[in-house]
Design a protein around this motif. Structure first.
Motif, PDB file in Angstrom:
ATOM      1  N   TYR A 299      -1.130   3.976   2.845  1.00  0.00           N
ATOM      2  CA  TYR A 299      -1.093   4.631   1.532  1.00  0.00           C
ATOM      3  C   TYR A 299      -0.481   6.035   1.640  1.00  0.00           C
ATOM      4  O   TYR A 299       0.151   6.522   0.706  1.00  0.00           O
ATOM      5  CB  TYR A 299      -2.510   4.703   0.973  1.00  0.00           C
ATOM      6  CG  TYR A 299      -2.624   5.225  -0.434  1.00  0.00           C
ATOM      7  CD1 TYR A 299      -2.444   4.393  -1.529  1.00  0.00           C
ATOM      8  CD2 TYR A 299      -2.938   6.566  -0.674  1.00  0.00           C
ATOM      9  CE1 TYR A 299      -2.573   4.869  -2.828  1.00  0.00           C
ATOM     10  CE2 TYR A 299      -3.067   7.053  -1.968  1.00  0.00           C
ATOM     11  CZ  TYR A 299      -2.881   6.205  -3.036  1.00  0.00           C
ATOM     12  OH  TYR A 299      -3.000   6.679  -4.328  1.00  0.00           O
TER      13      TYR A 299
ATOM     14  N   TYR B 292       0.832  -1.200   0.000  1.00  0.00           N
ATOM     15  CA  TYR B 292       0.000   0.000   0.000  1.00  0.00           C
ATOM     16  C   TYR B 292       0.870   1.254   0.000  1.00  0.00           C
ATOM     17  O   TYR B 292       0.573   2.237  -0.688  1.00  0.00           O
ATOM     18  CB  TYR B 292      -0.913   0.015   1.224  1.00  0.00           C
ATOM     19  CG  TYR B 292      -1.906  -1.126   1.304  1.00  0.00           C
ATOM     20  CD1 TYR B 292      -2.263  -1.877   0.185  1.00  0.00           C
ATOM     21  CD2 TYR B 292      -2.502  -1.464   2.516  1.00  0.00           C
ATOM     22  CE1 TYR B 292      -3.170  -2.915   0.275  1.00  0.00           C
ATOM     23  CE2 TYR B 292      -3.415  -2.493   2.615  1.00  0.00           C
ATOM     24  CZ  TYR B 292      -3.744  -3.229   1.488  1.00  0.00           C
ATOM     25  OH  TYR B 292      -4.649  -4.253   1.588  1.00  0.00           O
ATOM     26  N   ARG B 293       1.936   1.225   0.792  1.00  0.00           N
ATOM     27  CA  ARG B 293       2.834   2.375   0.853  1.00  0.00           C
ATOM     28  C   ARG B 293       3.474   2.636  -0.507  1.00  0.00           C
ATOM     29  O   ARG B 293       3.543   3.773  -0.984  1.00  0.00           O
ATOM     30  CB  ARG B 293       3.924   2.123   1.895  1.00  0.00           C
ATOM     31  CG  ARG B 293       4.894   3.305   2.092  1.00  0.00           C
ATOM     32  CD  ARG B 293       6.194   2.836   2.705  1.00  0.00           C
ATOM     33  NE  ARG B 293       6.919   1.946   1.782  1.00  0.00           N
ATOM     34  CZ  ARG B 293       7.894   1.122   2.136  1.00  0.00           C
ATOM     35  NH1 ARG B 293       8.259   1.036   3.406  1.00  0.00           N
ATOM     36  NH2 ARG B 293       8.495   0.363   1.234  1.00  0.00           N
TER      37      ARG B 293
ATOM     38  N   ILE C 160      -9.173   1.730  -4.810  1.00  0.00           N
ATOM     39  CA  ILE C 160      -8.659   0.506  -4.194  1.00  0.00           C
ATOM     40  C   ILE C 160      -9.712  -0.089  -3.258  1.00  0.00           C
ATOM     41  O   ILE C 160     -10.219   0.597  -2.362  1.00  0.00           O
ATOM     42  CB  ILE C 160      -7.378   0.782  -3.376  1.00  0.00           C
ATOM     43  CG1 ILE C 160      -6.254   1.328  -4.270  1.00  0.00           C
ATOM     44  CG2 ILE C 160      -6.928  -0.475  -2.634  1.00  0.00           C
ATOM     45  CD1 ILE C 160      -5.652   0.320  -5.212  1.00  0.00           C
TER      46      ILE C 160
ATOM     47  N   PHE D 252      -5.585   1.081   5.723  1.00  0.00           N
ATOM     48  CA  PHE D 252      -5.115   1.306   4.362  1.00  0.00           C
ATOM     49  C   PHE D 252      -4.668   2.750   4.148  1.00  0.00           C
ATOM     50  O   PHE D 252      -3.589   3.004   3.596  1.00  0.00           O
ATOM     51  CB  PHE D 252      -6.207   0.963   3.342  1.00  0.00           C
ATOM     52  CG  PHE D 252      -5.870   1.419   1.954  1.00  0.00           C
ATOM     53  CD1 PHE D 252      -4.972   0.709   1.182  1.00  0.00           C
ATOM     54  CD2 PHE D 252      -6.417   2.592   1.435  1.00  0.00           C
ATOM     55  CE1 PHE D 252      -4.623   1.149  -0.098  1.00  0.00           C
ATOM     56  CE2 PHE D 252      -6.077   3.037   0.166  1.00  0.00           C
ATOM     57  CZ  PHE D 252      -5.182   2.305  -0.602  1.00  0.00           C
TER      58      PHE D 252
ATOM     59  N   HIS E 153      -8.404  -4.008   4.702  1.00  0.00           N
ATOM     60  CA  HIS E 153      -7.367  -3.563   5.635  1.00  0.00           C
ATOM     61  C   HIS E 153      -7.806  -2.249   6.289  1.00  0.00           C
ATOM     62  O   HIS E 153      -8.025  -1.239   5.604  1.00  0.00           O
ATOM     63  CB  HIS E 153      -6.051  -3.372   4.894  1.00  0.00           C
ATOM     64  CG  HIS E 153      -4.850  -3.307   5.795  1.00  0.00           C
ATOM     65  ND1 HIS E 153      -4.638  -2.283   6.687  1.00  0.00           N
ATOM     66  CD2 HIS E 153      -3.795  -4.153   5.935  1.00  0.00           C
ATOM     67  CE1 HIS E 153      -3.503  -2.484   7.331  1.00  0.00           C
ATOM     68  NE2 HIS E 153      -2.972  -3.624   6.893  1.00  0.00           N
TER      69      HIS E 153
ATOM     70  N   THR F 264     -10.250  -2.811  -0.303  1.00  0.00           N
ATOM     71  CA  THR F 264      -9.528  -3.644   0.659  1.00  0.00           C
ATOM     72  C   THR F 264     -10.273  -3.687   1.980  1.00  0.00           C
ATOM     73  O   THR F 264     -11.018  -2.767   2.323  1.00  0.00           O
ATOM     74  CB  THR F 264      -8.092  -3.125   0.887  1.00  0.00           C
ATOM     75  OG1 THR F 264      -7.453  -3.937   1.871  1.00  0.00           O
ATOM     76  CG2 THR F 264      -8.085  -1.677   1.353  1.00  0.00           C
TER      77      THR F 264
END
Length: 380
Positions: free
Chosen positions: A349, A321-322, A338, A345, A342, A340
């Protein structure tokens, strides 16, 4: 002769409004309820909706609905419905069922009673003394009881609409074709703009984008149970397929790329695209996300990356993500979408989303993070 029917397009939670929009684009007025969209339409809507709906799970024909709290009520009310208008004399009519918050909670008993009631009605109408032959076309009946109201439908689709017929291979957790189409339709992407999926897996998002980009009906290369139903004449199906062929824009040029870290999935994606007849339209690349290189000044990135649900995967997923965040912040004219599950996130990000939308990928609750690209001060 049946001319108009009530149809129910079922949908994954969170996608009802998109399904409703698709139905309205086909020319029918629709009413949205949880998990379904209901609309009245002529018989010709059955082939057209099965061919064109990209985000619906199934198209069902409503035979009847009524209140029921006893097995006798269920039997008599089912028997009173005009089943002979739909089911042919030789038709097979298996019954599935579900019951939620209702007095009649035994689903097997409800199925058996509905089956018996339909058989009694058909035997009477067709003058059959013995049991129904059931050696003809398939008519899948569903009895769904919710808060003591029974809904009896026929499944016009057969296999679920997400089965487009092009998936010859897949990964461990493939994204449903209907969900992939929804992820695209929730954006403002147009076919003259680049589209990249850096987590393509078996290629579902790029393939669905190509189908949308060339306006190819998603059901064009598959079959439906209702193609064999006597009350829908063959010319109605022929006209629907001819319409789909006429509306396809095979000359539309596309700039769609799918990439994945796994070279095996790239081969699967390529095989699926070829099966869909889109082999020359999509570029496939095996690479890591951090190696993504944006060449065009404006476009869309749409992806369904790993969620990192297993504890050992969380750190690796956060790194992905990063990496994608670092790359895309260098290209502010691009829109990024995106999906997800998570929860952190945005932190990984490196930027809060412009907009979030709750979606269910199967039984997994996700967020669809949306970052709108800017071009000359306006949304890309």
């Amino acid at each position: 002769m049946v001319q108009n029917v009530t149809l129910i397009a079922t949908a994954a939670m969170g996608l009802e409004s998109i399904v409703s929009k698709e139905i309205k684009q086909l020319g029918y007025e629709a009413e949205v309820e949880n998990g379904k969209v209901i609309f009245q339409a002529p018989i010709s809507a059955i082939p057209r909706c099965n061919l064109w709906l990209r985000t619906a799970d199934r198209v069902k024909l409503l035979v009847g609905k009524f209140k029921t709290a006893t097995f006798d009520e269920l039997f008599e009310s089912t028997k009173a419905l005009p089943w002979e208008q739909f089911i042919s004399e030789e038709g097979k009519f298996p019954v599935s069922g579900k019951s939620v918050k209702s007095t009649l909670y035994s689903v097997p008993d409800c199925q058996a009673i509905v089956k018996k009631a339909i058989a009694e009605r058909l035997k009477l109408k067709y003058g059959i003394a013995d049991k129904m032959p059931e050696n003809g076309a398939m008519y899948k009946v569903e009895v769904a009881i919710h808060k003591d109201e029974a809904l009896l439908t026929l499944d016009t689709s057969g296999t679920g609409l997400h089965k487009r017929g092009y998936r010859v291979g897949q990964g461990e957790a493939p994204l449903k074709e209907t969900m992939a189409a929804a992820l695209i339709l929730l954006t403002n992407w147009k076919p003259d703009l680049p589209l990249i999926d850096p987590f393509c897996g078996s290629g579902t998002i790029p393939i669905e984008a190509a189908l949308i980009g060339q306006n190819i009906a998603p059901g064009f290369n598959r079959e439906f149970d209702s193609e064999d139903w006597d009350f829908i004449k063959q010319n109605v199906w022929d006209e629907a397929f001819a319409e789909a062929e006429d509306l396809a824009n095979y000359e539309q040029k596309l700039d769609i790329t799918g990439s994945d870290i796994d070279h095996k999935m790239i081969k699967v994606s390529n095989d699926n695209a070829k099966e869909a007849g889109l082999g020359e339209l999509i570029s496939w690349k095996q690479m890591q996300v951090k190696d993504l290189f944006i060449r065009k000044g404006n476009g869309y990135l749409i992806g369904n990356p790993p969620y990192g649900q297993r504890i050992g995967d969380k750190k690796a997923v956060a790194t992905i993500y990063r990496d994608i965040g670092i790359i895309m912040r260098e290209h502010p004219s691009w829109s990024v979408y995106i999906m997800t599950a998570h929860e952190e996130f945005e932190k990984a990000y490196g930027m809060n989303a412009t907009k979030k939308r709750k979606l269910f990928n199967g039984f997994i609750q996700t967020n669809y993070y949306q970052y709108f690209g800017r071009k000359e001060g306006r949304d890309a």
